[in-house]
Design a protein around this motif. Structure first.
Motif, PDB file in Angstrom:
ATOM      1  N   LEU A  37     -32.337 -10.583   1.440  1.00  0.00           N
ATOM      2  CA  LEU A  37     -33.079  -9.150   2.074  1.00  0.00           C
ATOM      3  C   LEU A  37     -32.951  -8.239   0.922  1.00  0.00           C
ATOM      4  O   LEU A  37     -33.995  -7.661   0.852  1.00  0.00           O
ATOM      5  CB  LEU A  37     -31.999  -8.630   3.226  1.00  0.00           C
ATOM      6  N   ILE A  38     -31.844  -7.965   0.096  1.00  0.00           N
ATOM      7  CA  ILE A  38     -31.911  -6.967  -0.983  1.00  0.00           C
ATOM      8  C   ILE A  38     -32.910  -7.482  -1.737  1.00  0.00           C
ATOM      9  O   ILE A  38     -33.459  -6.588  -2.662  1.00  0.00           O
ATOM     10  CB  ILE A  38     -30.511  -7.051  -1.170  1.00  0.00           C
ATOM     11  N   ILE A  39     -33.046  -8.785  -2.243  1.00  0.00           N
ATOM     12  CA  ILE A  39     -33.961  -9.252  -3.207  1.00  0.00           C
ATOM     13  C   ILE A  39     -35.408  -8.668  -2.777  1.00  0.00           C
ATOM     14  O   ILE A  39     -36.103  -8.065  -3.711  1.00  0.00           O
ATOM     15  CB  ILE A  39     -33.922 -10.817  -3.569  1.00  0.00           C
ATOM     16  N   ASN A  40     -35.588  -8.901  -1.564  1.00  0.00           N
ATOM     17  CA  ASN A  40     -37.101  -8.291  -0.938  1.00  0.00           C
ATOM     18  C   ASN A  40     -37.078  -6.842  -1.341  1.00  0.00           C
ATOM     19  O   ASN A  40     -38.097  -6.381  -1.639  1.00  0.00           O
ATOM     20  CB  ASN A  40     -37.296  -9.016   0.214  1.00  0.00           C
ATOM     21  N   LEU A  41     -35.956  -6.325  -0.870  1.00  0.00           N
ATOM     22  CA  LEU A  41     -36.134  -4.637  -0.943  1.00  0.00           C
ATOM     23  C   LEU A  41     -36.174  -4.460  -2.464  1.00  0.00           C
ATOM     24  O   LEU A  41     -36.959  -3.575  -2.630  1.00  0.00           O
ATOM     25  CB  LEU A  41     -34.731  -4.277  -0.494  1.00  0.00           C
ATOM     26  N   ALA A  42     -35.650  -5.082  -3.299  1.00  0.00           N
ATOM     27  CA  ALA A  42     -35.432  -4.765  -4.891  1.00  0.00           C
ATOM     28  C   ALA A  42     -37.178  -5.030  -5.401  1.00  0.00           C
ATOM     29  O   ALA A  42     -37.541  -4.171  -6.133  1.00  0.00           O
ATOM     30  CB  ALA A  42     -34.927  -5.419  -5.656  1.00  0.00           C
ATOM     31  N   GLN A  43     -37.644  -6.181  -4.953  1.00  0.00           N
ATOM     32  CA  GLN A  43     -39.081  -6.447  -5.408  1.00  0.00           C
ATOM     33  C   GLN A  43     -39.992  -5.504  -4.744  1.00  0.00           C
ATOM     34  O   GLN A  43     -41.021  -4.940  -5.514  1.00  0.00           O
ATOM     35  CB  GLN A  43     -39.557  -7.715  -4.836  1.00  0.00           C
ATOM     36  N   LYS A  44     -39.888  -4.987  -3.507  1.00  0.00           N
ATOM     37  CA  LYS A  44     -40.828  -3.921  -2.968  1.00  0.00           C
ATOM     38  C   LYS A  44     -40.681  -2.601  -3.774  1.00  0.00           C
ATOM     39  O   LYS A  44     -41.730  -1.977  -4.219  1.00  0.00           O
ATOM     40  CB  LYS A  44     -40.721  -3.915  -1.561  1.00  0.00           C
ATOM     41  N   ASN A  45     -39.383  -2.228  -4.025  1.00  0.00           N
ATOM     42  CA  ASN A  45     -39.088  -0.945  -4.639  1.00  0.00           C
ATOM     43  C   ASN A  45     -39.511  -1.095  -6.238  1.00  0.00           C
ATOM     44  O   ASN A  45     -40.146   0.012  -6.672  1.00  0.00           O
ATOM     45  CB  ASN A  45     -37.495  -0.818  -4.775  1.00  0.00           C
ATOM     46  N   HIS A  46     -39.315  -2.171  -6.760  1.00  0.00           N
ATOM     47  CA  HIS A  46     -40.060  -2.327  -8.116  1.00  0.00           C
ATOM     48  C   HIS A  46     -41.586  -2.073  -8.260  1.00  0.00           C
ATOM     49  O   HIS A  46     -42.153  -1.343  -8.955  1.00  0.00           O
ATOM     50  CB  HIS A  46     -39.611  -3.731  -8.704  1.00  0.00           C
ATOM     51  N   LYS A  47     -42.080  -2.793  -7.050  1.00  0.00           N
ATOM     52  CA  LYS A  47     -43.620  -2.570  -7.097  1.00  0.00           C
ATOM     53  C   LYS A  47     -44.080  -1.198  -6.973  1.00  0.00           C
ATOM     54  O   LYS A  47     -45.095  -0.654  -7.477  1.00  0.00           O
ATOM     55  CB  LYS A  47     -44.333  -3.666  -6.116  1.00  0.00           C
ATOM     56  N   PRO A  67     -42.980  -9.731 -10.701  1.00  0.00           N
ATOM     57  CA  PRO A  67     -41.697  -9.669  -9.991  1.00  0.00           C
ATOM     58  C   PRO A  67     -40.556  -9.869 -10.736  1.00  0.00           C
ATOM     59  O   PRO A  67     -40.609 -10.391 -11.955  1.00  0.00           O
ATOM     60  CB  PRO A  67     -41.914 -10.687  -8.717  1.00  0.00           C
ATOM     61  N   LEU A  68     -39.472  -9.131 -10.391  1.00  0.00           N
ATOM     62  CA  LEU A  68     -38.328  -8.926 -11.205  1.00  0.00           C
ATOM     63  C   LEU A  68     -37.570 -10.613 -10.955  1.00  0.00           C
ATOM     64  O   LEU A  68     -37.860 -11.174  -9.855  1.00  0.00           O
ATOM     65  CB  LEU A  68     -37.275  -8.153 -10.757  1.00  0.00           C
ATOM     66  N   ASN A  69     -36.858 -10.905 -12.019  1.00  0.00           N
ATOM     67  CA  ASN A  69     -36.235 -12.335 -11.839  1.00  0.00           C
ATOM     68  C   ASN A  69     -35.097 -11.874 -10.612  1.00  0.00           C
ATOM     69  O   ASN A  69     -34.563 -10.798 -10.654  1.00  0.00           O
ATOM     70  CB  ASN A  69     -35.451 -12.885 -13.036  1.00  0.00           C
ATOM     71  N   GLU A  70     -34.349 -12.887 -10.000  1.00  0.00           N
ATOM     72  CA  GLU A  70     -33.713 -12.797  -9.168  1.00  0.00           C
ATOM     73  C   GLU A  70     -32.360 -12.089  -9.333  1.00  0.00           C
ATOM     74  O   GLU A  70     -31.749 -11.316  -8.570  1.00  0.00           O
ATOM     75  CB  GLU A  70     -33.134 -14.289  -8.778  1.00  0.00           C
ATOM     76  N   GLU A  71     -31.687 -12.205 -10.643  1.00  0.00           N
ATOM     77  CA  GLU A  71     -30.507 -11.398 -10.901  1.00  0.00           C
ATOM     78  C   GLU A  71     -30.667  -9.880 -11.312  1.00  0.00           C
ATOM     79  O   GLU A  71     -30.031  -9.064 -10.925  1.00  0.00           O
ATOM     80  CB  GLU A  71     -29.784 -11.948 -12.167  1.00  0.00           C
ATOM     81  N   LYS A  72     -32.096  -9.751 -11.772  1.00  0.00           N
ATOM     82  CA  LYS A  72     -32.188  -8.282 -12.083  1.00  0.00           C
ATOM     83  C   LYS A  72     -32.486  -7.623 -10.733  1.00  0.00           C
ATOM     84  O   LYS A  72     -32.511  -6.480 -10.317  1.00  0.00           O
ATOM     85  CB  LYS A  72     -33.595  -8.382 -12.642  1.00  0.00           C
ATOM     86  N   ALA A  73     -33.283  -8.446  -9.601  1.00  0.00           N
ATOM     87  CA  ALA A  73     -33.418  -7.967  -8.603  1.00  0.00           C
ATOM     88  C   ALA A  73     -32.369  -7.499  -7.596  1.00  0.00           C
ATOM     89  O   ALA A  73     -32.114  -6.631  -7.149  1.00  0.00           O
ATOM     90  CB  ALA A  73     -34.485  -8.784  -7.554  1.00  0.00           C
ATOM     91  N   VAL A  74     -31.338  -8.564  -7.671  1.00  0.00           N
ATOM     92  CA  VAL A  74     -30.025  -8.109  -7.054  1.00  0.00           C
ATOM     93  C   VAL A  74     -29.285  -6.978  -7.730  1.00  0.00           C
ATOM     94  O   VAL A  74     -28.911  -6.167  -7.002  1.00  0.00           O
ATOM     95  CB  VAL A  74     -29.121  -9.550  -7.129  1.00  0.00           C
ATOM     96  N   GLN A  75     -29.538  -6.749  -8.986  1.00  0.00           N
ATOM     97  CA  GLN A  75     -28.816  -5.943  -9.729  1.00  0.00           C
ATOM     98  C   GLN A  75     -29.573  -4.516  -9.196  1.00  0.00           C
ATOM     99  O   GLN A  75     -28.914  -3.547  -8.869  1.00  0.00           O
ATOM    100  CB  GLN A  75     -28.524  -6.024 -10.949  1.00  0.00           C
ATOM    101  N   ALA A  76     -30.847  -4.564  -9.319  1.00  0.00           N
ATOM    102  CA  ALA A  76     -31.614  -3.348  -8.978  1.00  0.00           C
ATOM    103  C   ALA A  76     -31.311  -2.713  -7.349  1.00  0.00           C
ATOM    104  O   ALA A  76     -30.960  -1.625  -7.213  1.00  0.00           O
ATOM    105  CB  ALA A  76     -32.971  -3.382  -9.064  1.00  0.00           C
ATOM    106  N   ALA A  77     -31.080  -4.094  -6.742  1.00  0.00           N
ATOM    107  CA  ALA A  77     -31.016  -3.361  -5.164  1.00  0.00           C
ATOM    108  C   ALA A  77     -29.641  -3.011  -4.840  1.00  0.00           C
ATOM    109  O   ALA A  77     -29.419  -2.049  -4.260  1.00  0.00           O
ATOM    110  CB  ALA A  77     -31.325  -4.704  -4.355  1.00  0.00           C
TER     111      ALA A  77
END
Length: 169
Positions: A37-47, A67-77
């Motif tokens: 869920l937070i990865i999806n949130l981070a990807q949308k926020n990044h976009k 899209p961000l890689n998974e670890e960067k997405a988790v960290q951003a979220a």
């Protein structure tokens, strides 16, 4: 006395919210369903943020955003979640402080209204007393016009009564 304690309590709450946010960040990356869920949130926020930045700087917006890689997405979220948590705590503390201040001002205003009402009542009492004294002065002036100063104080009347009583005796 209450005001410094409220301010101190607000400061403590803000300070404690940071470690709570850190713990929340740490736990958010560990649970698999929440992680997705937070990865999806981070990807949308990044976009969204990348598109906004491109528009601000005048770059092409029709370019595909990677899209961000998974670890960067988790960290951003989790960073976003932590910041939102701290911001929410600060916002709630601010709302509480504003409401407390408004209640305090309302109490002060009520006290001012009561004092003003008391002053108006005293003014009315003084006005009635002044009017009463004016009527008494007018009555005395009317009496003094007919009898003179000695008539007002009944000197003449008292002396003639005294003389009559001594003659009869």
């Amino acid at each position: 006395m209450v005001l410094p304690l409220v301010k101190l309590g607000t400061l403590v709450l803000k300070t404690l919210s940071k470690p709570v946010a850190s713990r929340l960040k740490q736990q958010a990356g560990l649970h698999p369903s929440f992680r997705q869920l937070i990865i999806n949130l981070a990807q949308k926020n990044h976009k969204i943020t990348t598109q906004m930045q491109r528009r601000i700087y005048g770059h092409a917006t029709d370019v595909e955003i990677r899209p961000l890689n998974e670890e960067k997405a988790v960290q951003a979220a989790v960073d976003l979640i932590g910041e939102v948590f701290v911001f929410t705590v600060a916002g709630v503390a601010l709302i509480f402080e504003v409401q407390r201040s408004a209640r305090s001002e309302a109490r002060k205003e009520e006290i001012r209204k009561q004092e003003l009402e008391t002053m108006k009542q005293k003014d009315e009492d003084f006005s009635r007393e002044l009017e009463s004294l004016r009527r008494k002065v007018e009555e005395l002036e009317e009496l003094s016009k007919g009898r003179g100063l000695s008539g007002v104080f009944h000197f003449k009347h008292a002396t003639t009564e005294a003389a009559k009583s001594t003659k009869t005796a």
